[in-house]
Structures are given as structure tokens and as C-alpha cells.
Design an enzyme around this catalytic site. Structure first.
Site, PDB file in Angstrom:
ATOM      1  CG  ASP A  92      -2.161   0.835   0.914  1.00 15.33           C
ATOM      2  OD1 ASP A  92      -2.354   1.173  -0.302  1.00 15.33           O
ATOM      3  OD2 ASP A  92      -3.059   0.870   1.673  1.00 15.33           O
ATOM      4  CB  THR A 127      -4.137   2.691  -3.481  1.00 15.94           C
ATOM      5  OG1 THR A 127      -4.272   2.596  -2.337  1.00 15.94           O
ATOM      6  CG2 THR A 127      -4.787   4.260  -4.215  1.00 15.94           C
ATOM      7  CE  LYS A 133      -3.098   4.888  -0.019  1.00 11.12           C
ATOM      8  NZ  LYS A 133      -4.383   4.762  -0.248  1.00 11.12           N
ATOM      9  CG  ASN A 158      -1.067   4.705   3.479  1.00  9.46           C
ATOM     10  OD1 ASN A 158      -1.936   5.072   4.099  1.00  9.46           O
ATOM     11  ND2 ASN A 158      -1.142   3.447   2.609  1.00  9.46           N
ATOM     12  CG  ASP A 200      -3.268   1.792   6.219  1.00  6.80           C
ATOM     13  OD1 ASP A 200      -3.377   0.653   6.802  1.00  6.80           O
ATOM     14  OD2 ASP A 200      -4.076   2.444   5.540  1.00  6.80           O
TER      15      ASP A 200
HETATM   16  N1  LIG Z   1       1.036   7.208  14.110  1.00  2.79           N
HETATM   17  C1  LIG Z   1       0.388   8.153  13.745  1.00  2.79           C
HETATM   18  N2  LIG Z   1       0.743   9.474  14.056  1.00  2.79           N
HETATM   19  C2  LIG Z   1      -0.009  10.535  13.268  1.00  2.79           C
HETATM   20  N3  LIG Z   1      -1.136  10.224  12.578  1.00  2.79           N
HETATM   21  C3  LIG Z   1      -1.364   9.098  12.332  1.00  2.79           C
HETATM   22  C4  LIG Z   1      -0.899   7.975  12.626  1.00  2.79           C
HETATM   23  N4  LIG Z   1      -1.108   6.818  12.330  1.00  2.79           N
HETATM   24  C5  LIG Z   1      -2.090   7.081  11.512  1.00  2.79           C
HETATM   25  N5  LIG Z   1      -2.447   8.551  11.523  1.00  2.79           N
HETATM   26  C6  LIG Z   1      -3.290   9.344  10.921  1.00  2.79           C
HETATM   27  O1  LIG Z   1      -4.598   8.662  10.777  1.00  2.79           O
HETATM   28  C7  LIG Z   1      -4.759   8.280   9.329  1.00  2.79           C
HETATM   29  C8  LIG Z   1      -5.607   7.269   9.300  1.00  2.79           C
HETATM   30  O2  LIG Z   1      -4.674   5.952   9.694  1.00  2.79           O
HETATM   31  P1  LIG Z   1      -4.609   4.571   8.933  1.00  2.79           P
HETATM   32  O3  LIG Z   1      -4.496   4.794   7.436  1.00  2.79           O
HETATM   33  O4  LIG Z   1      -3.538   3.590   9.688  1.00  2.79           O
HETATM   34  O5  LIG Z   1      -5.971   4.261   9.237  1.00  2.79           O
HETATM   35  P2  LIG Z   1      -6.954   3.371   8.429  1.00  2.79           P
HETATM   36  O6  LIG Z   1      -8.175   2.879   9.198  1.00  2.79           O
HETATM   37  O7  LIG Z   1      -6.108   1.858   8.192  1.00  2.79           O
HETATM   38  O8  LIG Z   1      -7.147   3.772   6.989  1.00  2.79           O
HETATM   39  P3  LIG Z   1      -7.899   3.252   5.731  1.00  2.79           P
HETATM   40  O9  LIG Z   1      -9.014   2.938   6.009  1.00  2.79           O
HETATM   41  O10 LIG Z   1      -7.728   4.325   4.804  1.00  2.79           O
HETATM   42  O11 LIG Z   1      -6.953   1.866   5.718  1.00  2.79           O
HETATM   43  C9  LIG Z   1      -3.486   8.521   8.648  1.00  2.79           C
HETATM   44  O12 LIG Z   1      -3.833   8.452   7.165  1.00  2.79           O
HETATM   45  C10 LIG Z   1      -2.746   9.456   9.195  1.00  2.79           C
HETATM   46  O13 LIG Z   1      -3.098  10.730   8.708  1.00  2.79           O
END
Ligand SMILES: Nc1ncnc2c1ncn2[C@@H]1O[C@H](COP(=O)(O)OP(=O)(O)OP(=O)(O)O)[C@@H](O)[C@H]1O
Length: 508
Positions: free
Chosen positions: A322, A357, A324, A327, A340
Site C-alpha cells: 500500500d 490503491t 503511496k 501512507n 497503515d
Molecule cells: N502514528 C500516527 N501518527 C500520526 N497520525 C497518524 C498515525 N497513524 C495514522 N495517522 C493518521 O491517521 C490516518 C488514518 O490512519 P490509517 O491509514 O492507519 O487508518 P486506516 O483505518 O487503516 O485507514 P484506511 O481505511 O485508509 O486503511 C493516517 O492517514 C494519518 O493521517
């Protein structure tokens, strides 16, 4: 996930407006995409001269269900495009690679954890018969489990079987603890008994398919952390149980300067929780969209850190799947953290799950040929291109159009693109994965030795000795100015799951 990223899942197009969906059928592909939310979130983030993707839904019978994220930026500006070239036609490598790949793909059967995947319920994609499906069934049981989700006959059996098939282990001892909202973990400072109450939630900084990510403060260490909260009902509804468990399991095993660190994970009767280091600089995506494009030097810096991380992940047989800009988070020190791991997977050979994606998907994923870590090198090519040009090399308003372009192998090049970077991109965006840089017998070394990286000392890269091109504007470790604001009152407590459903997460 970023606000620019549509949901991870493809649900049947007929299922209603919430589905950011896309489906592939043998012979014909029907696509649908992002919810209004995602599109509008995305629009917020891109420059006003860009066009946001707003794919519309359609429906048809489907034989393959694609699971991936939709709705990235559509920052395409045709005025930047000067010429075009082709790379190898995709079809030419179809049978050949089936012969050649085992040599590279034969990775030891390990028994440690796994990653994510997406669901596939079918045997064909993009008009190609998925003739490896029979064989792959074993390897992809986890995916089948995901697809079948809660319909499994026996929850316990399903769960263990998929983990075994993935070559991933679970830690029974820890699993026992996981049913509670606290657990003891060995830390550098000794054993710590973690509890959810240790974390004071401060603010939502991101939203995902099943929940949100919040800035929080660890009351014990006083450190800022990011807490990913996933509603179990949603995880089950979207048949992503194995993905989520895989994400946690892989993250638990890895440690690398450019990969997000998972500190702890737990669950209660409603949610799954993962606690990470908080990365306060925000997403590379935001910086890239604000800048339009990066210089070759800036792109080179980020690409090098990703190469270092991919080399590490692949050495553990983990394919990330993934890559991009959404992430890639930028830390306060300006270095990257890959986040992610929802699609990451521990491989023992190839995998057949259709996920990713659209703009970053490798041709072999679209064609359901079975894929391996080569898809990450493909995605690196897409990423370097996007950093240098400002938009991805394969773009269309509809996912199917993107797949057609990926399969066509045609890339439009900017007139003034750094020729050495272009050479690397061309060597990464090779449809025949047996000839793709990074996936040949020297592995990541071939990428590291490419002329674009000639000036680098790779130990310096790993040790964060390179000077970061961007230092985020933050005033303290818990600064949230680089993230969007989310109305906190929108969050309703997730519904508790019943005991039967809770069992799906026994090993979380
Ligand atoms: N460790 C972190 N520190 C700061 N921000 C974070 C962190 N982890 C995630 N985020 C923020 O939160 C967002 C969502 O995190 P993540 O992509 O892990 O969630 P997700 O539920 O897996 O999303 P998706 O549904 O797109 O897979 C990230 O794009 C980032 O902006």
C-alpha cells in the site's frame, strides 16, 4: 489513511452508496467508487487547479471482488505532459514469469505473522482467466476467510486455519491476555502493565474505514501517541477481520526507523485499539500536494528511506502493498514513517489477493496472476513518478480506466524530468515482474545501486544521517496542526459485539 483516501474496501456496487467499490469481471470490469465523503475530503486537500476524482457507480454481475482503496488525488495536469513511451506489453510476460518466478519467490515457510490482504471471491480479472486459483486456495485461505467473514462455520477453526495458511503465528500467551483491556508487556524499562485508561484521548487526527486515529497522551510515560480505534462491528461487516489482525501482527514484529512503531494493542467489547508513536508532521501527501511536485533531490531523499524500509520488510518476507504518499508520515525530525499496514502480508510464496490503491496497483495484481514483493517495487516507481511530476503515471477518473492504463504500460513523461530518475522509474514500472528492478536476483541491491542513488551511503540513510528536505512546522510533539480537524461530536460509541463475534478477535 488520509482524508484523501477513499475507503479500503470494495463492496458490491449494488450494495448502496456507501461502497467505495470496484469489481472486476471476467471479460468486463465494472467499477464504482468513493462515497461523497471521501471525494469531498479529497478535494479539500488538492490544489484548486486539480480535478477531484468523482467516479460514479454502476453495477453488474461480478466474478472477482477487488478490495482496495479508492479516490486518490486526481492532480493531473495535461499541460505538464510532453511525450509518451511504452514499456513492455503486459501479456508478454504472462507465461514466462510463471516459469521464472519460483526461483525468486521460493521463500522459506516461516511461521510468524501476517498481513493484510483484501478479499477476492473470484477467479478472473481484467479479462484474464485466473488459472492459478485452484492452486492458490491454500495460500489464500486467509483471504477467503476475510471474504467469508462471519459466515465461517467455526470461528475458532477459521481463525487458526487462516493464520497457519499465511505462515503467520499467533502468540498464545499474549492472545490469552488480549481478551482484556490490559496486558503486561516487556518494555525497555521493564514489564509494564498497559491499560486503556493509561491513555488520555486528545483529538482525532485521522479517520479510517472502521474508525479513527486519535492523538492521545500516555499518562504513565507522558509521551504523545496515536491511538487507532477500530469498531469491531465495522471490521466484521466489511469482512476485514484477518486484515486487521494481520496488520497488528506484522507491526508487532517489525522495527525499523522508517516504519511506524506499534507500542501496544488491545480490545474491549466494541473496539480494537492500536497504540503507535505519534508522527506529528502529517502525511507526505499533504506536502506533495502543497508543493505541486518535489525536486529530484527531495524525491530522492524520501525514495531512499522507502527503499531502506522495503528492503527490511522484504527480508522478513513481508510485502507491504500500500505504498503511496498518504501512507507516508513525516516525523518531527523530517524523516519518514510508513504507516497503515492494513494490506501488508507475510508471504511464503506468492499471494493472489486483489488489493491496493488503483493508481499504485501492479499489473500482476490486476491480472490475478499471483503477486509477491515485486508489487512494492512497482509502487515505488509510481511514487517516485508522482513525487517528481505531481500526479501518478496512470490516472483516470474511473478505476477501470486506471487499470487499462497500467496494463497498457504507457507512461507519459514530463519533458524536463531528471533523466536518471526517469531511468529508475522505467526499470521499476516494468510489467514483466521478473525483469523489474528490486525483484531480480540481487533484490533491493539493484535498486540501491541505481545511478539515481549513487551518491548515497545506505548506512547513513538507515541511520537518518541525511538532511531531510522538509522540516514540519510543529511547536511540540503533540502538535496537530499538520492534520485536518474532525468534529469530535460526530463520533458515536461503537456498538458492542456479541460473544460469538468477539471470538473473531480472540487473538487480537
Ligand atoms: N502514528 C500516527 N501518527 C500520526 N497520525 C497518524 C498515525 N497513524 C495514522 N495517522 C493518521 O491517521 C490516518 C488514518 O490512519 P490509517 O491509514 O492507519 O487508518 P486506516 O483505518 O487503516 O485507514 P484506511 O481505511 O485508509 O486503511 C493516517 O492517514 C494519518 O493521517
Amino acid at each position: 489513511m488520509s482524508t484523501a483516501t477513499c475507503a479500503r474496501f470494495c463492496t458490491p456496487l449494488t450494495s448502496g452508496p456507501a461502497g467505495s467499490t470496484s469489481k472486476l469481471t471476467a471479460g468486463s470490469v465494472t467499477t464504482g467508487s468513493g462515497s461523497g465523503n471521501m471525494t469531498s475530503s479529497y478535494k479539500k486537500k488538492i490544489p484548486s487547479n486539480s480535478t477531484a476524482a468523482a467516479a460514479t457507480n454502476d453495477s453488474s454481475t461480478t466474478e472477482a471482488t477487488f478490495t482496495f482503496k479508492l479516490g486518490r488525488s486526481n492532480a493531473r495536469s495535461s499541460s505538464n505532459v510532453a511525450s509518451s513511451e511504452s514499456s513492455d506489453p503486459l501479456e508478454s510476460d504472462y507465461s514466462e514469469e510463471e516459469e521464472e518466478e519460483p526461483e525468486k519467490d521460493q521463500e522459506p515457510v516461516t511461521n510468524s505473522r501476517s498481513s493484510s490482504t483484501a478479499t477476492t471471491t473470484s477467479s478472473s480479472a481484467a479479462g484474464h482467466d485466473h488459472d492459478v486459483d485452484e492452486e492458490e486456495d491454500d495460500d489464500d485461505d486467509d483471504d477467503e476467510e476475510e471474504a467469508n467473514g462471519r459466515d465461517g462455520d467455526d470461528v475458532t477453526h477459521d481463525s487458526s486455519e487462516s493464520i497457519e495458511d499465511d505462515g503467520n503465528e499467533t502468540d498464545d500467551e499474549e492472545d490469552d491476555d488480549d481478551s482484556e483491556e490490559s496486558s503486561s508487556v516487556q518494555t525497555a524499562k521493564g514489564v509494564r502493565k498497559y491499560h486503556l485508561d493509561d491513555y488520555q484521548i486528545i483529538k482525532t487526527v485521522g479517520t479510517g474505514t472502521f474508525g479513527r486515529v486519535c492523538l492521545c497522551r500516555d499518562r504513565i510515560s507522558e509521551k504523545y501517541c496515536a491511538m487507532k480505534i477500530l469498531a469491531m462491528t465495522e471490521v466484521i461487516r466489511l469482512k476485514q477481520i484477518e486484515h486487521v489482525k494481520n496488520e497488528r501482527n506484522i507491526l508487532r514484529e517489525i522495527r525499523h526507523p522508517f516504519v511506524i512503531s506499534l507500542e501496544w494493542s488491545t480490545k474491549d467489547e466494541s473496539n480494537l485499539y492500536m497504540i503507535f508513536d505519534y508522527v506529528c508532521g502529517g502525511e507526505l501527501f499533504t506536502y506533495l500536494r502543497n508543493a505541486g511536485k518535489f525536486t529530484s533531490q527531495t524525491s530522492n531523499f524520501y525514495a531512499a528511506e522507502i527503499v531502506s524500509a522495503l528492503e527490511y520488510l522484504h527480508s522478513l518476507q513481508v510485502v507491504y502493498r500500500d505504498l503511496k504518499p498518504e501512507n507516508l508520515l513525516i516525523n518531527r525530525d523530517g524523516h519518514l514513517k510508513i504507516t497503515d499496514f492494513g494490506f501488508a502480508k507475510k508471504l511464503r510464496d506468492r499471494t493472489w489477493t486483489l488489493c491496493g490503491t488503483p493508481e499504485y496497483i501492479a499489473p500482476e495484481i490486476i491480472q490475478s496472476k499471483g503477486h509477491n514483493k515485486a508489487v512494492d517495487w512497482w509502487a515505488l516507481g509510481v511514487l517516485i513518478y508522482e513525487m517528481l511530476v505531481g500526479y501518478p503515471p496512470f490516472y483516470d477518473e474511473q478505476p477501470f480506466g486506471i487499470y487499462e492504463k497500467i496494463l497498457s504500460g504507457k507512461i507519459e513523461w514530463e519533458r524536463h524530468m531528471d533523466p536518471i530518475a526517469k531511468d529508475l522509474i522505467k526499470k521499476l514500472l516494468v510489467n514483466d515482474r521478473t525483469k523489474r528492478l528490486g525483484n531480480m536476483k540481487n533484490g533491493a541491491d539493484d535498486v540501491k545501486r541505481h545511478r539515481w542513488f549513487k551518491h548515497l551511503n545506505w548506512n547513513d540513510v538507515y541511520n537518518k544521517k541525511l538532511k531531510p528536505p522538509i522540516l514540519p512546522d510543529v511547536h511540540h510533539d503533540g502538535d496537530t496542526k499538520n492534520f485536518d480537524d474532525y468534529p469530535e461530536k460526530d463520533w458515536k460509541p461503537a456498538k458492542a459485539v456479541d460473544q460469538r463475534d468477539l471470538q473473531y478477535f480472540n487473538d487480537f
